[in-house]
Design a protein around this motif. Structure first.
Motif, PDB file in Angstrom:
ATOM      1  N   UNK A  83     -22.055  -6.760  -7.042  1.00  0.00           N
ATOM      2  CA  UNK A  83     -21.397  -6.732  -8.345  1.00  0.00           C
ATOM      3  C   UNK A  83     -21.792  -5.474  -9.106  1.00  0.00           C
ATOM      4  N   UNK A  84     -23.072  -5.127  -9.055  1.00  0.00           N
ATOM      5  CA  UNK A  84     -23.561  -3.974  -9.799  1.00  0.00           C
ATOM      6  C   UNK A  84     -23.002  -2.668  -9.275  1.00  0.00           C
ATOM      7  N   UNK A  85     -22.776  -2.554  -7.973  1.00  0.00           N
ATOM      8  CA  UNK A  85     -22.289  -1.296  -7.388  1.00  0.00           C
ATOM      9  C   UNK A  85     -20.804  -1.331  -7.129  1.00  0.00           C
ATOM     10  N   UNK A  86     -20.101  -2.273  -7.726  1.00  0.00           N
ATOM     11  CA  UNK A  86     -18.649  -2.257  -7.624  1.00  0.00           C
ATOM     12  C   UNK A  86     -18.100  -2.827  -6.350  1.00  0.00           C
ATOM     13  N   UNK A  87     -18.727  -3.828  -5.789  1.00  0.00           N
ATOM     14  CA  UNK A  87     -18.166  -4.496  -4.622  1.00  0.00           C
ATOM     15  C   UNK A  87     -18.485  -3.833  -3.301  1.00  0.00           C
ATOM     16  N   UNK A  88     -19.390  -2.853  -3.284  1.00  0.00           N
ATOM     17  CA  UNK A  88     -19.737  -2.191  -2.036  1.00  0.00           C
ATOM     18  C   UNK A  88     -20.721  -3.048  -1.247  1.00  0.00           C
ATOM     19  N   UNK A  89     -20.697  -2.863   0.063  1.00  0.00           N
ATOM     20  CA  UNK A  89     -21.606  -3.604   0.920  1.00  0.00           C
ATOM     21  C   UNK A  89     -23.016  -3.053   0.785  1.00  0.00           C
ATOM     22  N   UNK A  90     -24.000  -3.949   0.794  1.00  0.00           N
ATOM     23  CA  UNK A  90     -25.391  -3.520   0.745  1.00  0.00           C
ATOM     24  C   UNK A  90     -25.783  -2.830   2.033  1.00  0.00           C
ATOM     25  N   UNK A  91     -25.354  -3.383   3.170  1.00  0.00           N
ATOM     26  CA  UNK A  91     -25.627  -2.775   4.465  1.00  0.00           C
ATOM     27  C   UNK A  91     -24.298  -2.535   5.181  1.00  0.00           C
ATOM     28  N   UNK A  92     -23.554  -1.499   4.781  1.00  0.00           N
ATOM     29  CA  UNK A  92     -22.231  -1.253   5.371  1.00  0.00           C
ATOM     30  C   UNK A  92     -22.355  -0.801   6.815  1.00  0.00           C
ATOM     31  N   UNK A  93     -21.292  -1.012   7.606  1.00  0.00           N
ATOM     32  CA  UNK A  93     -21.297  -0.490   8.971  1.00  0.00           C
ATOM     33  C   UNK A  93     -21.338   1.032   8.944  1.00  0.00           C
ATOM     34  N   UNK A  94     -21.774   1.619  10.043  1.00  0.00           N
ATOM     35  CA  UNK A  94     -21.905   3.078  10.090  1.00  0.00           C
ATOM     36  C   UNK A  94     -20.558   3.777  10.129  1.00  0.00           C
ATOM     37  N   UNK A  95     -19.537   3.099  10.642  1.00  0.00           N
ATOM     38  CA  UNK A  95     -18.208   3.704  10.755  1.00  0.00           C
ATOM     39  C   UNK A  95     -17.147   2.684  10.357  1.00  0.00           C
ATOM     40  N   UNK A  96     -16.294   3.072   9.432  1.00  0.00           N
ATOM     41  CA  UNK A  96     -15.226   2.174   8.986  1.00  0.00           C
ATOM     42  C   UNK A  96     -14.085   2.999   8.402  1.00  0.00           C
ATOM     43  N   UNK A  97     -12.956   2.337   8.197  1.00  0.00           N
ATOM     44  CA  UNK A  97     -11.802   2.951   7.558  1.00  0.00           C
ATOM     45  C   UNK A  97     -11.661   2.392   6.147  1.00  0.00           C
ATOM     46  N   UNK A  98     -10.910   3.101   5.320  1.00  0.00           N
ATOM     47  CA  UNK A  98     -10.605   2.623   3.974  1.00  0.00           C
ATOM     48  C   UNK A  98      -9.096   2.575   3.793  1.00  0.00           C
ATOM     49  N   UNK A  99      -8.648   1.597   3.022  1.00  0.00           N
ATOM     50  CA  UNK A  99      -7.236   1.456   2.669  1.00  0.00           C
ATOM     51  C   UNK A  99      -7.123   1.573   1.153  1.00  0.00           C
ATOM     52  N   UNK A 100      -6.355   2.568   0.705  1.00  0.00           N
ATOM     53  CA  UNK A 100      -6.123   2.774  -0.722  1.00  0.00           C
ATOM     54  C   UNK A 100      -4.733   2.254  -1.058  1.00  0.00           C
ATOM     55  N   UNK A 101      -4.657   1.308  -1.967  1.00  0.00           N
ATOM     56  CA  UNK A 101      -3.373   0.723  -2.355  1.00  0.00           C
ATOM     57  C   UNK A 101      -2.805   1.418  -3.597  1.00  0.00           C
ATOM     58  N   UNK A 102      -1.544   1.843  -3.496  1.00  0.00           N
ATOM     59  CA  UNK A 102      -0.807   2.380  -4.639  1.00  0.00           C
ATOM     60  C   UNK A 102       0.434   1.507  -4.771  1.00  0.00           C
ATOM     61  N   UNK A 103       0.400   0.585  -5.729  1.00  0.00           N
ATOM     62  CA  UNK A 103       1.443  -0.446  -5.809  1.00  0.00           C
ATOM     63  C   UNK A 103       2.055  -0.509  -7.203  1.00  0.00           C
ATOM     64  N   UNK A 104       3.352  -0.795  -7.245  1.00  0.00           N
ATOM     65  CA  UNK A 104       4.037  -0.993  -8.512  1.00  0.00           C
ATOM     66  C   UNK A 104       4.269   0.300  -9.266  1.00  0.00           C
ATOM     67  N   UNK A 105       4.611   0.162 -10.518  1.00  0.00           N
ATOM     68  CA  UNK A 105       4.901   1.296 -11.376  1.00  0.00           C
ATOM     69  C   UNK A 105       3.635   2.122 -11.591  1.00  0.00           C
ATOM     70  N   UNK A 106       3.720   3.418 -11.383  1.00  0.00           N
ATOM     71  CA  UNK A 106       2.566   4.300 -11.570  1.00  0.00           C
ATOM     72  C   UNK A 106       2.514   4.705 -13.042  1.00  0.00           C
ATOM     73  N   UNK A 107       1.701   4.006 -13.810  1.00  0.00           N
ATOM     74  CA  UNK A 107       1.582   4.280 -15.239  1.00  0.00           C
ATOM     75  C   UNK A 107       0.207   4.810 -15.603  1.00  0.00           C
ATOM     76  N   UNK A 108      -0.771   4.576 -14.738  1.00  0.00           N
ATOM     77  CA  UNK A 108      -2.141   5.039 -14.984  1.00  0.00           C
ATOM     78  C   UNK A 108      -2.791   5.309 -13.636  1.00  0.00           C
ATOM     79  N   UNK A 109      -3.608   6.335 -13.567  1.00  0.00           N
ATOM     80  CA  UNK A 109      -4.184   6.744 -12.279  1.00  0.00           C
ATOM     81  C   UNK A 109      -5.675   6.452 -12.161  1.00  0.00           C
TER      82      UNK A 109
END
Length: 294
Positions: A39-65
């Motif tokens: 919660x303090x670090x914004x939902x990041x894993x405490x012990x993340x895997x060494x290699x992973x992918x990320x998915x960035x969602x851009x959905x709906x009307x773009x009103x704020x970035x």
């Protein structure tokens, strides 16, 4: 008189059960600490895997970035993220936020492999974002393109006159009140607003031509506001490959050399928005003649 022996502690009478309880308590404490840390670090894993992918969602009307660009910055700095898919399902939106996300994706692509994946629609500002990725993937039936700028104003002057309501406006210059819904545009104001739209459109075309490594004249011919299917966009050079989200991740695997099941993190966190609030948001974006990529 018989002497009573002192009762042995629970730990001595049931050493196995006591040990198991201690282990269980330690695990609960550790899991609670990890959850609090997440919660303090914004939902990041405490012990993340060494290699992973990320998915960035851009959905709906773009009103704020802000949320999207912050998330992109976070995964750009994350050494465990080896590649990124930008998943776009947007009809467009306001100019500046679309440009900010475009620049953020470009910066991300300088450091990690990035693939843009179009869902149902990635038009205008949605295409603006997609074009920032070195590789763009669309479904054959995706609606995309629609490269153009629109500025709309409502004219309520006639209605106000019928209602017997008058309106006065005191401005500091001839252009300050341009686009007011309570008065007609003068020719001078109309030319002024048309120049604004044209300037934004030229920025759009310049960015898209550079991002797609396409002659500006060819991009300008494709940037007349028309929409394309994913298949048409591929044939016109606006899209690189046909396919869905799985195709985008397979391309990332080819670029990174990763195989098998690769963990995926997604963001930014989704927010539940009611239908009424969504409609009001869209109306506010276009109210009073704001420039919109659509």
């Amino acid at each position: 008189m018989t002497e009573t022996k002192p009762r042995q502690p629970f730990s001595q009478r049931h050493p196995f059960l006591f040990g198991f309880t201690l282990i269980l308590a330690a695990m609960v404490l550790m899991l609670g600490t990890m959850a609090a840390f997440r919660v303090l670090v914004g939902g990041q894993d405490l012990f993340p895997p060494k290699e992973r992918f990320a998915l960035v969602r851009v959905e709906g009307l773009i009103a704020d970035s802000r949320e999207i660009t912050d998330y992109i910055g976070r995964i750009r700095r994350d050494p465990t993220v080896k590649g990124v898919v930008v998943r776009i399902n947007s009809p467009g939106g306001v100019v500046a936020p679309s440009q900010e996300i475009f620049r953020a994706v470009q910066e991300l692509a300088k450091e990690k492999p990035v693939v843009a994946s179009m869902a149902s629609v990635a038009a205008s500002g949605g295409y603006y974002v997609a074009a920032a990725a070195p590789v763009v993937v669309a479904n054959p039936g995706t609606l995309t393109g629609s490269i153009g700028v629109i500025l709309e104003t409502a004219n309520l002057k006639g209605l106000m006159e019928k209602l017997g309501v008058s309106h006065e406006q005191i401005v500091s210059g001839p252009f300050k009140g341009a686009g007011s819904p309570f008065s007609d545009l003068t020719e001078e104001q109309r030319d002024y607003l048309r120049a604004l739209v044209e300037n934004i459109h030229q920025q759009f075309v310049d960015d898209m031509a550079a991002a797609r490594s396409m002659p500006r004249e060819k991009m300008a011919a494709l940037a007349r506001g028309q929409a394309f299917t994913g298949l048409q966009a591929r044939d016109n050079g606006l899209v690189d490959r046909l396919g869905g989200l799985d195709t985008a991740f397979e391309l990332l695997k080819e670029q990174t050399g990763l195989t098998g099941e690769v963990p995926i993190i997604e963001g930014p966190p989704e927010k539940r928005v009611g239908l009424l609030r969504q409609l009001l948001s869209e109306l506010m974006v276009e109210a009073m003649g704001r420039l919109v990529l659509r």
